[in-house]
Design an enzyme around this catalytic site. Structure first.
Site, PDB file in Angstrom:
ATOM      1  N   ARG A   1      -2.306  23.595  10.545  1.00  0.00           N
ATOM      2  CA  ARG A   1      -2.784  23.566  11.928  1.00  0.00           C
ATOM      3  C   ARG A   1      -4.151  22.884  12.004  1.00  0.00           C
ATOM      4  O   ARG A   1      -4.684  22.436  10.984  1.00  0.00           O
ATOM      5  CB  ARG A   1      -2.829  24.978  12.508  1.00  0.00           C
ATOM      6  CG  ARG A   1      -3.830  25.886  11.847  1.00  0.00           C
ATOM      7  CD  ARG A   1      -3.888  27.233  12.561  1.00  0.00           C
ATOM      8  NE  ARG A   1      -4.774  28.147  11.891  1.00  0.00           N
ATOM      9  CZ  ARG A   1      -4.411  29.342  11.449  1.00  0.00           C
ATOM     10  NH1 ARG A   1      -3.179  29.775  11.592  1.00  0.00           N
ATOM     11  NH2 ARG A   1      -5.300  30.121  10.865  1.00  0.00           N
ATOM     12  N   ASP A   2      -4.700  22.837  13.217  1.00  0.00           N
ATOM     13  CA  ASP A   2      -5.988  22.145  13.354  1.00  0.00           C
ATOM     14  C   ASP A   2      -7.111  23.089  12.922  1.00  0.00           C
ATOM     15  O   ASP A   2      -7.930  23.516  13.715  1.00  0.00           O
ATOM     16  CB  ASP A   2      -6.185  21.658  14.803  1.00  0.00           C
ATOM     17  CG  ASP A   2      -6.032  22.779  15.814  1.00  0.00           C
ATOM     18  OD1 ASP A   2      -5.549  23.862  15.438  1.00  0.00           O
ATOM     19  OD2 ASP A   2      -6.407  22.568  16.981  1.00  0.00           O
ATOM     20  N   GLU A   3      -7.097  23.377  11.639  1.00  0.00           N
ATOM     21  CA  GLU A   3      -8.101  24.260  11.060  1.00  0.00           C
ATOM     22  C   GLU A   3      -8.434  23.698   9.671  1.00  0.00           C
ATOM     23  O   GLU A   3      -9.344  22.923   9.548  1.00  0.00           O
ATOM     24  CB  GLU A   3      -7.574  25.696  11.030  1.00  0.00           C
ATOM     25  CG  GLU A   3      -8.640  26.675  10.630  1.00  0.00           C
ATOM     26  CD  GLU A   3      -8.555  28.032  11.300  1.00  0.00           C
ATOM     27  OE1 GLU A   3      -7.607  28.298  12.036  1.00  0.00           O
ATOM     28  OE2 GLU A   3      -9.463  28.831  11.070  1.00  0.00           O
TER      29      GLU A   3
ATOM     30  N   TRP B   1     -16.544  37.643   3.590  1.00  0.00           N
ATOM     31  CA  TRP B   1     -16.643  36.186   3.620  1.00  0.00           C
ATOM     32  C   TRP B   1     -17.945  35.749   2.926  1.00  0.00           C
ATOM     33  O   TRP B   1     -17.911  35.002   1.953  1.00  0.00           O
ATOM     34  CB  TRP B   1     -16.572  35.694   5.077  1.00  0.00           C
ATOM     35  CG  TRP B   1     -15.154  35.587   5.568  1.00  0.00           C
ATOM     36  CD1 TRP B   1     -14.458  34.436   5.763  1.00  0.00           C
ATOM     37  CD2 TRP B   1     -14.253  36.647   5.896  1.00  0.00           C
ATOM     38  NE1 TRP B   1     -13.175  34.722   6.181  1.00  0.00           N
ATOM     39  CE2 TRP B   1     -13.022  36.062   6.272  1.00  0.00           C
ATOM     40  CE3 TRP B   1     -14.339  38.042   5.906  1.00  0.00           C
ATOM     41  CZ2 TRP B   1     -11.915  36.813   6.661  1.00  0.00           C
ATOM     42  CZ3 TRP B   1     -13.236  38.792   6.297  1.00  0.00           C
ATOM     43  CH2 TRP B   1     -12.047  38.181   6.661  1.00  0.00           C
TER      44      TRP B   1
ATOM     45  N   HIS C   1      -0.927  30.355   3.613  1.00  0.00           N
ATOM     46  CA  HIS C   1      -2.284  30.869   3.409  1.00  0.00           C
ATOM     47  C   HIS C   1      -2.272  31.556   2.040  1.00  0.00           C
ATOM     48  O   HIS C   1      -1.309  32.253   1.733  1.00  0.00           O
ATOM     49  CB  HIS C   1      -2.565  31.945   4.450  1.00  0.00           C
ATOM     50  CG  HIS C   1      -3.465  31.537   5.569  1.00  0.00           C
ATOM     51  ND1 HIS C   1      -3.134  30.542   6.450  1.00  0.00           N
ATOM     52  CD2 HIS C   1      -4.678  32.016   5.964  1.00  0.00           C
ATOM     53  CE1 HIS C   1      -4.114  30.445   7.355  1.00  0.00           C
ATOM     54  NE2 HIS C   1      -5.065  31.317   7.072  1.00  0.00           N
TER      55      HIS C   1
ATOM     56  N   GLU D   1       0.166  33.688   6.205  1.00  0.00           N
ATOM     57  CA  GLU D   1      -1.114  34.194   6.707  1.00  0.00           C
ATOM     58  C   GLU D   1      -0.981  35.649   7.148  1.00  0.00           C
ATOM     59  O   GLU D   1      -1.819  36.490   6.837  1.00  0.00           O
ATOM     60  CB  GLU D   1      -1.536  33.350   7.911  1.00  0.00           C
ATOM     61  CG  GLU D   1      -2.789  33.857   8.601  1.00  0.00           C
ATOM     62  CD  GLU D   1      -3.277  32.909   9.672  1.00  0.00           C
ATOM     63  OE1 GLU D   1      -2.444  32.219  10.280  1.00  0.00           O
ATOM     64  OE2 GLU D   1      -4.510  32.859   9.890  1.00  0.00           O
TER      65      GLU D   1
ATOM     66  N   ASP E   1     -11.326  33.813   2.301  1.00  0.00           N
ATOM     67  CA  ASP E   1     -10.019  33.577   1.695  1.00  0.00           C
ATOM     68  C   ASP E   1     -10.161  33.279   0.206  1.00  0.00           C
ATOM     69  O   ASP E   1      -9.463  33.852  -0.632  1.00  0.00           O
ATOM     70  CB  ASP E   1      -9.302  32.413   2.395  1.00  0.00           C
ATOM     71  CG  ASP E   1      -9.153  32.642   3.904  1.00  0.00           C
ATOM     72  OD1 ASP E   1     -10.118  33.111   4.531  1.00  0.00           O
ATOM     73  OD2 ASP E   1      -8.079  32.340   4.457  1.00  0.00           O
TER      74      ASP E   1
ATOM     75  N   ASP F   1      -8.041  27.410   4.206  1.00  0.00           N
ATOM     76  CA  ASP F   1      -7.227  28.540   4.644  1.00  0.00           C
ATOM     77  C   ASP F   1      -5.758  28.148   4.767  1.00  0.00           C
ATOM     78  O   ASP F   1      -4.867  28.906   4.431  1.00  0.00           O
ATOM     79  CB  ASP F   1      -7.737  29.091   5.981  1.00  0.00           C
ATOM     80  CG  ASP F   1      -7.825  28.025   7.070  1.00  0.00           C
ATOM     81  OD1 ASP F   1      -7.914  26.831   6.735  1.00  0.00           O
ATOM     82  OD2 ASP F   1      -7.801  28.383   8.264  1.00  0.00           O
TER      83      ASP F   1
HETATM   84  C1  BGC Z   1      -8.363  31.495   9.094  1.00  0.00           C
HETATM   85  C2  BGC Z   1      -8.577  32.528   8.035  1.00  0.00           C
HETATM   86  C3  BGC Z   1      -9.964  33.029   8.129  1.00  0.00           C
HETATM   87  C4  BGC Z   1     -10.082  33.689   9.471  1.00  0.00           C
HETATM   88  C5  BGC Z   1     -11.368  34.373   9.744  1.00  0.00           C
HETATM   89  C6  BGC Z   1      -8.568  32.140  10.416  1.00  0.00           C
HETATM   90  O1  BGC Z   1      -8.376  31.298  11.492  1.00  0.00           O
HETATM   91  O2  BGC Z   1      -7.149  30.874   8.983  1.00  0.00           O
HETATM   92  O3  BGC Z   1      -7.835  32.550   6.959  1.00  0.00           O
HETATM   93  O4  BGC Z   1     -10.469  33.699   7.059  1.00  0.00           O
HETATM   94  O5  BGC Z   1      -9.777  32.785  10.503  1.00  0.00           O
HETATM   95  O6  BGC Z   1     -11.668  34.481  11.071  1.00  0.00           O
END
Ligand code: BGC
Length: 901
Positions: free
Chosen positions: A489-491, A554, A787, A766, A498, A485
């Site tokens: 960040r911490d993701e 998704w 994003h 994003e 996406d 995504d």
């Molecule tokens: C992500 C997204 C994702 C979404 C869905 C986000 O934190 O960055 O791109 O699809 O959460 O909850």
């Protein structure tokens, strides 16, 4: 002079022969690699040649030169296929190297082409039994649940003769870099990348022949936590996602010139030759994907991967279990540094901090050259944006994104780049730099999966060119082994929604055939037994989504992304491999919807990040989330029916087509009101209904008109989140509202694609308004500037603004249908299709629209230009000119309620 008669060949040459997805050609993970090639005209005018037959010749390449080669030929196959053609020869064995050539015939010519230039491919370890290596890591005690200092591993070995060929098959629990006799092996970054490690751990095969010599040799490795046990995931994340100990898995196979083979593997205890692996801490004192790396050059261990190094003070290693059946060969290219960017300026912020501006938001890390005293500490803090002139790190959430280098004090200067981290950034704050910091002392190294670029777009509007460039940069930043995504960040998770919406754009810009096929294999293994597709893949536990719940948009990636790979790359194999996964998804939704055929239950993210949603409620969209879910249900069921048809699963094709028709009917019953409006009178609702063909006439026409009206009412501002962003312009052009689609694309007020550009974006954001008009960062919890989802409009730009679209799998037929928008005077798109380069370029000149089309050999194109009936053309260059009827721009819309003040 009378020489031998020269055979009369067609003016065609076969080029670009490749196995599977082209790269890697060493260490292939299949005994039956599929082959592809491109037929190119040798002269300026392409002949009327179209492949109707081909022959493949395979010659074994002996390890030791001079041995008699085995050869094999398919004979004439009678097949006109040239894309991902099934392996025609006997199965390859592990470690087998062959030279492949192809030649082809066309019905209109008696002679074949010449044999193509040879392609050499070599298999890796194809069978679990080929693996003798076991995972080994340091044997010191380590606390679980925390970060760990990376380790070094080493082992020496003896080669009793000159080397003919040497291969290193390697992977790790953690991330690794390997060295042989002091030289780094390969240039891969963050190997082995990230897959669903419990099920699939990828390895790569390296040619290390040149690194070795007769006599004493040494193998060394750097080993860090990476995704395996480093902190990862949202809301602070977790450690030890896959295990509590890191380990290297390496198998070095050396064929000596005299025919003997020496194998050196990772193992605990002494090997057959008495050699042992040893472990120690090195100069990296901390490494985390999110937080950054710390390196103390005073602790460097020079020569640890050379023979003769004294490791008597090093610790021993422990061995761990791993089922070798879970080790799989990589299918796509590795992550590499693909370019370097120098800072465009060195800023001094209002608070007096030194900040480098690289002029481009990117994913990667910084390499420095520095001179100073031992113990000087340089700190690099990364961020995507400045706010009030200072580094703004709030969007990074809990990723510290900070690298630290402690100098050894070498008077000649020191060079350093972190090994086991990466960041998403444009700005870097530098503290502790000894002396003057110059732009030449630092360079940003751009990292991503080293995919081959295949698609380009350009036009006469520089703002659109910048938007397109931003889309490319966000793709680069997020195709880092996993389609993520965001990179900062911490993701940084493989969010399924996406890539579901961005897939077609990605497949145009880069050759993602192998990359996404590999990721889809993870989707299949992560799917729950009931068919639920996790929100992100690889799946990692998170309190709020464990176990994952099924959600539309998704989860639909399981059906829609394989279909994209088939449409764009002609890959039927991926449809077959993902078929059970795709079916499991649709069957699950069918059960959830029940006899009503309406998916009206459960957690749905719906039209995520509708611009009208409050910053802290990104799912609070104008379009009903269950309308979104049912529309996607119909679309996936229909797509699955098509996939079943391609695979010859006739009963399934009929069953899912019936299901799709029932869902479509239910959609109309539930969501279309008597006046023809939808139950959610919003852009995304109409975009879904129209782009997924859910309405019959006259409802379709009414819906198209209503969508155009809504866009005008919204002041030509986009009003969709993730669920409609890739569909809204298609919905408009398919219902005859080309000018409105173009007005959406070129609007600059917020929210719009060009609003981001007008705010200086260098990647796609994003949120439509990640940066507010007053220059402050959106207060929402998640606010990324990198994003790709909102960039998914680029696929429509390629197909409709430039006019280059696939009309048959793999672009075997093209649809050339440009719809020039008002204000543009030229546009063009170019794509390296599996059959060769295709392009469309149009220009407005003196009241005419002049369109140049290039069609690859063996391909036909339907050319559909404004104001004239469509025509079919074959290979070659074609020029058309039609009267230029410039479409009127729709009137200026009302100012949007959402425009930031
Ligand atoms: C992500 C997204 C994702 C979404 C869905 C986000 O934190 O960055 O791109 O699809 O959460 O909850």
């Amino acid at each position: 002079m009378n020489g031998p008669p020269v055979p009369h060949r067609p003016d065609v040459t076969l080029t670009d022969l490749r196995a599977e997805h082209g790269r890697p050609a060493l260490g292939l993970g299949t005994a039956r690699p599929r082959l592809s090639w491109i037929a190119r005209p040798t002269g300026a005018t392409p002949p009327a040649w179209r492949q109707t037959d081909h022959e493949v010749r395979v010659t074994a390449v002996p390890v030791v030169p001079g041995a008699a080669p085995r050869a094999w030929t398919s004979g004439r196959t009678g097949s006109g296929d040239s894309v991902l053609v099934p392996w025609p020869a006997p199965d390859l064995a592990s470690r087998e190297r062959v030279r492949v050539q192809v030649r082809a015939w066309s019905a209109d010519h008696p002679d074949p082409t010449a044999w193509s230039a040879p392609l050499e491919v070599e298999t890796g370890l194809l069978h679990p039994g080929d693996w003798a290596a076991v995972p080994v890591g340091p044997d010191w005690e380590e606390e679980p649940g925390t970060d760990h200092r990376p380790a070094l591993l080493r082992r020496e070995f003896h080669l009793p003769g000159p080397v003919a060929r040497a291969r290193l098959h390697v992977t790790a629990h953690g991330v690794h870099e390997v060295e042989v006799n002091g030289t780094r092996v390969g240039d891969e970054v963050l190997a082995p990348g990230w897959t669903s490690y419990h099920h699939r751990l990828r390895h790569r095969t390296h040619d290390v022949t040149a690194h070795l010599r007769e006599g004493a040799n040494a193998l060394g490795a750097w080993l860090a936590d990476g995704w395996y046990r480093g902190r990862y995931g949202t809301h602070g994340g977790n450690h030890d996602l896959y295990g509590t100990r890191t380990a290297l898995i390496a198998q070095l196979e050396v064929d000596l010139a005299d025919g003997r083979r020496v194998v050196v593997t990772t193992h605990p205890g002494a090997g057959a030759d008495g050699g042992t692996w040893r472990a120690a801490h090195g100069p990296i004192t901390a490494a985390s994907l999110y937080d950054g790396e710390e390196f103390d050059a005073r602790l460097a261990v020079p020569g640890f991967s050379r023979p003769g190094f004294d490791d008597s003070a090093w610790a021993g290693v422990r061995g761990y279990e791993r089922d070798p059946a879970t080790l799989v060969a990589a299918q796509g290219p590795p992550v590499r540094c693909t370019r370097e960017l120098r800072p465009v300026s060195v800023l001094t912020t209002p608070s007096g901090a030194t900040v480098l501006d690289f002029g481009q938001n990117l994913a990667g890390r910084v390499r420095i050259r520095v001179r100073g005293n031992a113990g000087d500490r340089v700190r690099l803090r990364h961020a995507e944006v400045l706010q009030d002139g200072e580094l703004c790190t709030r969007p990074l959430q809990r990723a510290r994104a900070t690298d630290t280098y402690v100098l050894a004090g070498d008077p000649a200067g020191e060079e350093w780049e972190p090994r086991f981290t990466m960041h998403g950034f444009r700005y870097v704050e530098v503290t502790g730099w000894p002396g003057r910091l110059g732009e030449e002392d630092v360079v940003a190294r751009v990292l991503h999966s080293d995919l081959e670029r295949t698609g380009w777009f350009t036009c006469s509007d520089e703002r659109l060119n910048r938007l397109h460039e931003n889309v490319v940069w966000s793709m680069r930043s997020n195709f880092v082994d996993v389609p993520t995504d965001c990179p900062q960040r911490d993701e940084r998770l493989g969010w399924t929604g996406d890539v579901q919406v961005f897939g077609p754009t990605a497949a145009f810009l880069y050759d993602v055939g192998g990359f996404l096929a590999s990721w889809l294999a993870d989707v299949a293994v992560e799917q729950l037994p009931d068919g639920t597709v996790p929100w992100y893949v690889p799946m990692i536990p998170a309190e709020f989504w464990d176990p994952p719940q099924p959600g539309a948009v998704w989860g639909d990636v399981a059906v829609l992304l394989p279909a994209v790979l088939h449409e764009r790359f002609g890959d039927t194999g991926v449809l077959r491999r993902q078929y059970a996964s795709a079916r499991a998804w649709v069957d699950l939704v069918e059960r959830l919807a029940g006899p009503s055929r309406l998916w009206n239950t459960g957690v749905q993210l719906g039209d995520w990040l509708d611009p009208a949603a409050p910053p802290e409620e990104p799912a609070a969209a104008r379009t009903d989330k269950y309308l979104v879910a049912t529309a996607y249900f119909a679309h996936s069921a229909r797509t699955l029916a098509r996939i079943a048809g391609v695979l010859g699963e006739e009963a399934d094709a009929a069953r899912y087509a019936r299901l799709a028709a029932e869902v479509r009917e239910a959609f109309t019953r539930e969501h279309v009101r008597a006046d023809g409006r939808l139950s959610s009178d919003a852009q995304t609702a109409y975009a879904l209904a129209l782009a997924f063909d859910l309405l019959d006439e006259p409802r379709r026409e009414t819906a198209g008109r209503r969508l155009a009206e809504l866009v005008a009412q919204d002041g030509n501002r986009v009003a969709t989140g993730f669920a409609g962003v890739n569909l809204v312009t298609d919905a408009l052009t398919r219902t005859g509202h080309d000018a409105t689609a173009f007005a959406l694309l070129t609007e600059t007020g917020c929210p719009s694609w060009l609003y981001q550009v007008s705010m200086g974006a260098t990647t796609t954001w994003e949120r439509w308004d990640s940066l507010l008009a007053d220059g402050t960062v959106n207060p929402g919890h998640m606010t990324s500037f990198n994003h790709y989802a909102l960039g998914s409009i680029a696929d429509w730009v390629h197909r409709t603004v430039a006019g280059l679209a696939p009309a048959a799998p793999g672009y075997r037929r093209l649809l050339v249908r440009p719809r020039p928008g008002a204000g543009l005077t030229a546009a063009s798109a170019r794509h390296e299709t599996p059959y060769g380069p295709a392009s469309v370029a149009w220009n407005r000149r003196d009241g005419e629209l002049v369109v140049d089309v290039d069609v690859p050999l063996g391909v036909t194109a339907t050319v559909d230009l404004p104001g004239r009936p469509a025509t079919e053309v074959g290979a070659g260059h074609h020029r058309f000119a039609v009267p230029d009827a410039v479409p009127a721009l729709p009137g200026p819309g009302a100012p949007s309620a959402l425009q930031p003040t």
